[in-house]
Write a protein that holds these residues in place. Structure first.
Motif, PDB file in Angstrom:
ATOM      1  N   PHE A  14      50.044 -15.735  97.422  1.00  0.00           N
ATOM      2  CA  PHE A  14      50.483 -14.237  97.660  1.00  0.00           C
ATOM      3  C   PHE A  14      51.675 -13.963  96.891  1.00  0.00           C
ATOM      4  O   PHE A  14      51.707 -12.771  96.370  1.00  0.00           O
ATOM      5  N   VAL A  15      52.304 -14.674  96.432  1.00  0.00           N
ATOM      6  CA  VAL A  15      53.601 -14.319  95.776  1.00  0.00           C
ATOM      7  C   VAL A  15      53.284 -14.053  94.326  1.00  0.00           C
ATOM      8  O   VAL A  15      53.431 -12.960  93.773  1.00  0.00           O
ATOM      9  N   PHE A  16      52.315 -14.821  93.873  1.00  0.00           N
ATOM     10  CA  PHE A  16      51.670 -14.666  92.611  1.00  0.00           C
ATOM     11  C   PHE A  16      50.892 -13.308  92.389  1.00  0.00           C
ATOM     12  O   PHE A  16      51.100 -12.558  91.340  1.00  0.00           O
ATOM     13  N   VAL A  17      50.057 -12.935  93.310  1.00  0.00           N
ATOM     14  CA  VAL A  17      49.339 -11.927  93.470  1.00  0.00           C
ATOM     15  C   VAL A  17      50.479 -10.590  93.529  1.00  0.00           C
ATOM     16  O   VAL A  17      50.201  -9.656  92.843  1.00  0.00           O
ATOM     17  N   TRP A  18      51.295 -10.696  94.259  1.00  0.00           N
ATOM     18  CA  TRP A  18      52.280  -9.468  94.409  1.00  0.00           C
ATOM     19  C   TRP A  18      52.868  -9.295  93.180  1.00  0.00           C
ATOM     20  O   TRP A  18      53.160  -8.157  92.978  1.00  0.00           O
ATOM     21  N   GLU A  19      53.295 -10.285  92.524  1.00  0.00           N
ATOM     22  CA  GLU A  19      54.290 -10.067  91.023  1.00  0.00           C
ATOM     23  C   GLU A  19      53.107  -9.384  90.344  1.00  0.00           C
ATOM     24  O   GLU A  19      53.458  -8.509  89.513  1.00  0.00           O
ATOM     25  N   ARG A  20      51.987  -9.717  90.178  1.00  0.00           N
ATOM     26  CA  ARG A  20      50.785  -9.424  89.141  1.00  0.00           C
ATOM     27  C   ARG A  20      50.735  -7.934  89.534  1.00  0.00           C
ATOM     28  O   ARG A  20      50.652  -6.884  88.576  1.00  0.00           O
ATOM     29  N   VAL A  21      50.596  -7.460  90.883  1.00  0.00           N
ATOM     30  CA  VAL A  21      50.513  -6.126  91.207  1.00  0.00           C
ATOM     31  C   VAL A  21      51.609  -5.299  90.908  1.00  0.00           C
ATOM     32  O   VAL A  21      51.516  -4.046  90.455  1.00  0.00           O
ATOM     33  N   ASP A  22      52.691  -5.942  91.033  1.00  0.00           N
ATOM     34  CA  ASP A  22      54.166  -5.147  90.845  1.00  0.00           C
ATOM     35  C   ASP A  22      54.149  -5.083  89.416  1.00  0.00           C
ATOM     36  O   ASP A  22      54.651  -4.005  88.738  1.00  0.00           O
ATOM     37  N   VAL A  23      53.711  -5.775  88.358  1.00  0.00           N
ATOM     38  CA  VAL A  23      53.869  -5.821  87.046  1.00  0.00           C
ATOM     39  C   VAL A  23      52.555  -4.603  86.734  1.00  0.00           C
ATOM     40  O   VAL A  23      53.207  -3.528  85.668  1.00  0.00           O
ATOM     41  N   VAL A  24      51.557  -4.461  87.294  1.00  0.00           N
ATOM     42  CA  VAL A  24      50.729  -3.380  86.868  1.00  0.00           C
ATOM     43  C   VAL A  24      51.123  -1.960  87.257  1.00  0.00           C
ATOM     44  O   VAL A  24      51.356  -1.150  86.684  1.00  0.00           O
ATOM     45  N   ARG A  25      51.752  -2.109  88.549  1.00  0.00           N
ATOM     46  CA  ARG A  25      52.309  -0.912  88.924  1.00  0.00           C
ATOM     47  C   ARG A  25      53.352  -0.327  88.089  1.00  0.00           C
ATOM     48  O   ARG A  25      53.503   0.747  87.626  1.00  0.00           O
ATOM     49  N   LEU A  26      54.371  -1.287  87.674  1.00  0.00           N
ATOM     50  CA  LEU A  26      55.437  -0.789  86.842  1.00  0.00           C
ATOM     51  C   LEU A  26      54.928  -0.401  85.314  1.00  0.00           C
ATOM     52  O   LEU A  26      55.442   0.490  84.799  1.00  0.00           O
ATOM     53  N   GLY A  27      53.840  -1.044  84.784  1.00  0.00           N
ATOM     54  CA  GLY A  27      53.054  -0.495  83.636  1.00  0.00           C
ATOM     55  C   GLY A  27      52.748   0.843  83.608  1.00  0.00           C
ATOM     56  O   GLY A  27      52.920   1.481  82.872  1.00  0.00           O
ATOM     57  N   TYR A  28      52.130   1.244  84.866  1.00  0.00           N
ATOM     58  CA  TYR A  28      51.510   2.570  85.085  1.00  0.00           C
ATOM     59  C   TYR A  28      52.695   3.509  84.950  1.00  0.00           C
ATOM     60  O   TYR A  28      52.863   4.844  84.368  1.00  0.00           O
ATOM     61  N   GLN A  29      54.013   3.175  85.792  1.00  0.00           N
ATOM     62  CA  GLN A  29      55.002   4.021  85.700  1.00  0.00           C
ATOM     63  C   GLN A  29      55.713   4.179  84.547  1.00  0.00           C
ATOM     64  O   GLN A  29      56.288   5.258  84.022  1.00  0.00           O
ATOM     65  N   ILE A  30      55.611   2.975  83.562  1.00  0.00           N
ATOM     66  CA  ILE A  30      56.086   3.341  82.392  1.00  0.00           C
ATOM     67  C   ILE A  30      55.518   4.128  81.636  1.00  0.00           C
ATOM     68  O   ILE A  30      55.724   4.963  80.920  1.00  0.00           O
ATOM     69  N   GLU A  31      54.032   4.242  81.582  1.00  0.00           N
ATOM     70  CA  GLU A  31      53.232   5.007  80.743  1.00  0.00           C
ATOM     71  C   GLU A  31      53.513   6.280  81.406  1.00  0.00           C
ATOM     72  O   GLU A  31      53.495   7.550  80.296  1.00  0.00           O
ATOM     73  N   ARG A  32      53.593   6.790  82.640  1.00  0.00           N
ATOM     74  CA  ARG A  32      53.701   8.119  82.939  1.00  0.00           C
ATOM     75  C   ARG A  32      55.124   8.489  82.558  1.00  0.00           C
ATOM     76  O   ARG A  32      55.444   9.901  81.944  1.00  0.00           O
TER      77      ARG A  32
END
Length: 67
Positions: A14-32
């Motif tokens: 769960f921690v690994f999945v949460w970290e991956r999801v957070d990284v993807v979310r931050l990537g989208y935010q950076i692009e915006r």
């Protein structure tokens, strides 16, 4: 003991999945934010051109003589 190991393993997943999801979310935010930065830079450049045109000595002299 086996149950504790299984629970610990599930928590790690769960921690690994949460970290991956957070990284993807931050990537989208950076692009915006990058897109927003480009748009703001364009607007700044347009405003600088407009400012330069409005504060040109020739224009100021022309407006002053007309009024």
């Amino acid at each position: 003991m086996k149950t504790v190991t299984i629970v610990a393993g599930v928590l790690l997943v769960f921690v690994f999945v949460w970290e991956r999801v957070d990284v993807v979310r931050l990537g989208y935010q950076i692009e915006r934010l990058k897109t927003q930065k480009v748009l703001l830079e364009r607007e700044r450049d347009q405003l600088q051109v407009k400012f330069s045109a409005l504060t040109a000595p020739e224009r100021i002299a022309k407006v002053a003589t007309e009024k």
